[in-house]
Every structure is written in structure tokens, then in C-alpha cells.
Design a protein around this motif. Sequence first.
Motif, mmCIF file in Angstrom:
data_model
loop_
_atom_site.group_PDB
_atom_site.id
_atom_site.type_symbol
_atom_site.label_atom_id
_atom_site.label_comp_id
_atom_site.label_asym_id
_atom_site.label_seq_id
_atom_site.Cartn_x
_atom_site.Cartn_y
_atom_site.Cartn_z
ATOM 1 N N ALA A 38 -1.239 6.722 11.930
ATOM 2 C CA ALA A 38 -1.504 5.301 11.702
ATOM 3 C C ALA A 38 -2.497 5.115 10.562
ATOM 4 O O ALA A 38 -2.389 4.159 9.790
ATOM 5 C CB ALA A 38 -2.035 4.650 12.973
ATOM 6 N N ALA A 39 -3.451 6.018 10.441
ATOM 7 C CA ALA A 39 -4.421 5.928 9.342
ATOM 8 C C ALA A 39 -3.728 6.121 7.993
ATOM 9 O O ALA A 39 -4.039 5.419 7.030
ATOM 10 C CB ALA A 39 -5.527 6.955 9.536
ATOM 11 N N MET A 40 -2.779 7.052 7.920
ATOM 12 C CA MET A 40 -2.058 7.257 6.661
ATOM 13 C C MET A 40 -1.195 6.053 6.311
ATOM 14 O O MET A 40 -1.137 5.640 5.147
ATOM 15 C CB MET A 40 -1.198 8.517 6.747
ATOM 16 C CG MET A 40 -2.000 9.786 6.730
ATOM 17 S SD MET A 40 -0.999 11.261 6.566
ATOM 18 C CE MET A 40 -0.138 11.284 8.117
ATOM 19 N N VAL A 41 -0.527 5.480 7.309
ATOM 20 C CA VAL A 41 0.297 4.291 7.059
ATOM 21 C C VAL A 41 -0.586 3.114 6.641
ATOM 22 O O VAL A 41 -0.246 2.369 5.722
ATOM 23 C CB VAL A 41 1.137 3.950 8.307
ATOM 24 C CG1 VAL A 41 1.821 2.609 8.153
ATOM 25 C CG2 VAL A 41 2.155 5.042 8.562
ATOM 26 N N ALA A 42 -1.733 2.962 7.305
ATOM 27 C CA ALA A 42 -2.653 1.877 6.940
ATOM 28 C C ALA A 42 -3.156 2.055 5.517
ATOM 29 O O ALA A 42 -3.248 1.084 4.763
ATOM 30 C CB ALA A 42 -3.818 1.840 7.920
ATOM 31 N N TRP A 43 -3.485 3.280 5.143
ATOM 32 C CA TRP A 43 -3.959 3.555 3.783
ATOM 33 C C TRP A 43 -2.887 3.168 2.762
ATOM 34 O O TRP A 43 -3.170 2.547 1.738
ATOM 35 C CB TRP A 43 -4.319 5.039 3.675
ATOM 36 C CG TRP A 43 -4.737 5.469 2.320
ATOM 37 C CD1 TRP A 43 -5.883 5.147 1.669
ATOM 38 C CD2 TRP A 43 -3.996 6.309 1.426
ATOM 39 N NE1 TRP A 43 -5.904 5.741 0.429
ATOM 40 C CE2 TRP A 43 -4.762 6.463 0.267
ATOM 41 C CE3 TRP A 43 -2.776 6.966 1.526
ATOM 42 C CZ2 TRP A 43 -4.330 7.231 -0.805
ATOM 43 C CZ3 TRP A 43 -2.338 7.730 0.465
ATOM 44 C CH2 TRP A 43 -3.118 7.850 -0.680
ATOM 45 N N PHE A 44 -1.643 3.501 3.064
ATOM 46 C CA PHE A 44 -0.540 3.151 2.171
ATOM 47 C C PHE A 44 -0.356 1.632 2.093
ATOM 48 O O PHE A 44 -0.203 1.070 1.007
ATOM 49 C CB PHE A 44 0.748 3.822 2.655
ATOM 50 C CG PHE A 44 1.952 3.452 1.855
ATOM 51 C CD1 PHE A 44 2.153 3.997 0.599
ATOM 52 C CD2 PHE A 44 2.877 2.559 2.346
ATOM 53 C CE1 PHE A 44 3.260 3.654 -0.155
ATOM 54 C CE2 PHE A 44 3.989 2.208 1.611
ATOM 55 C CZ PHE A 44 4.184 2.758 0.357
ATOM 56 N N MET A 45 -0.375 0.966 3.248
ATOM 57 C CA MET A 45 -0.165 -0.484 3.271
ATOM 58 C C MET A 45 -1.294 -1.232 2.566
ATOM 59 O O MET A 45 -1.045 -2.195 1.839
ATOM 60 C CB MET A 45 -0.033 -0.977 4.710
ATOM 61 C CG MET A 45 1.200 -0.465 5.425
ATOM 62 S SD MET A 45 2.733 -0.941 4.647
ATOM 63 C CE MET A 45 2.749 -2.689 4.995
ATOM 64 N N ILE A 46 -2.520 -0.797 2.765
ATOM 65 C CA ILE A 46 -3.651 -1.430 2.077
ATOM 66 C C ILE A 46 -3.519 -1.239 0.580
ATOM 67 O O ILE A 46 -3.763 -2.160 -0.204
ATOM 68 C CB ILE A 46 -4.981 -0.870 2.606
ATOM 69 C CG1 ILE A 46 -5.196 -1.322 4.042
ATOM 70 C CG2 ILE A 46 -6.148 -1.319 1.736
ATOM 71 C CD1 ILE A 46 -6.331 -0.602 4.744
ATOM 72 N N GLY A 47 -3.135 -0.045 0.167
ATOM 73 C CA GLY A 47 -2.938 0.218 -1.258
ATOM 74 C C GLY A 47 -1.854 -0.661 -1.850
ATOM 75 O O GLY A 47 -1.988 -1.178 -2.968
#
Length: 55
Positions: A38-47
Motif C-alpha cells: 500500500a505504501a508503494m501504491v500510495a507513493w505512485f499515486m501521490i507522484g
Amino acid sequence: MSWAGPAVVVVACGLMTVSWRAGRQFALPLVGAFVPMAAMVAWFMIGMELFFTPD
């Protein structure tokens, strides 16, 4: 903030089952596996929200 909803739900459900001995065997590994993903997906979505500019 749409990326935060699923993570909050999964972590909350996992923490609720920690006191139940049988649930702990499944909940802690589930939360432990879900949070980094979830942290990796959040990092991608925020980017994408901050830096993606459509043509």
C-alpha cells in the motif's frame, strides 16, 4: 487522499483481530504484507497527482 482509504481499513481490521489469538495468526501477516504494498501504491499515486501533467 483516495489512496489512504484501503490502507486504513486493512490496518484497522488487522489491529482489531490482534487480541483474538486465532485471528492473530492471519491478521498480522496480512497487515505486514499489505502495508508495504500500500505504501508503494500510495507513493505512485501521490507522484501522479503532484507531477503528472496531461497534454
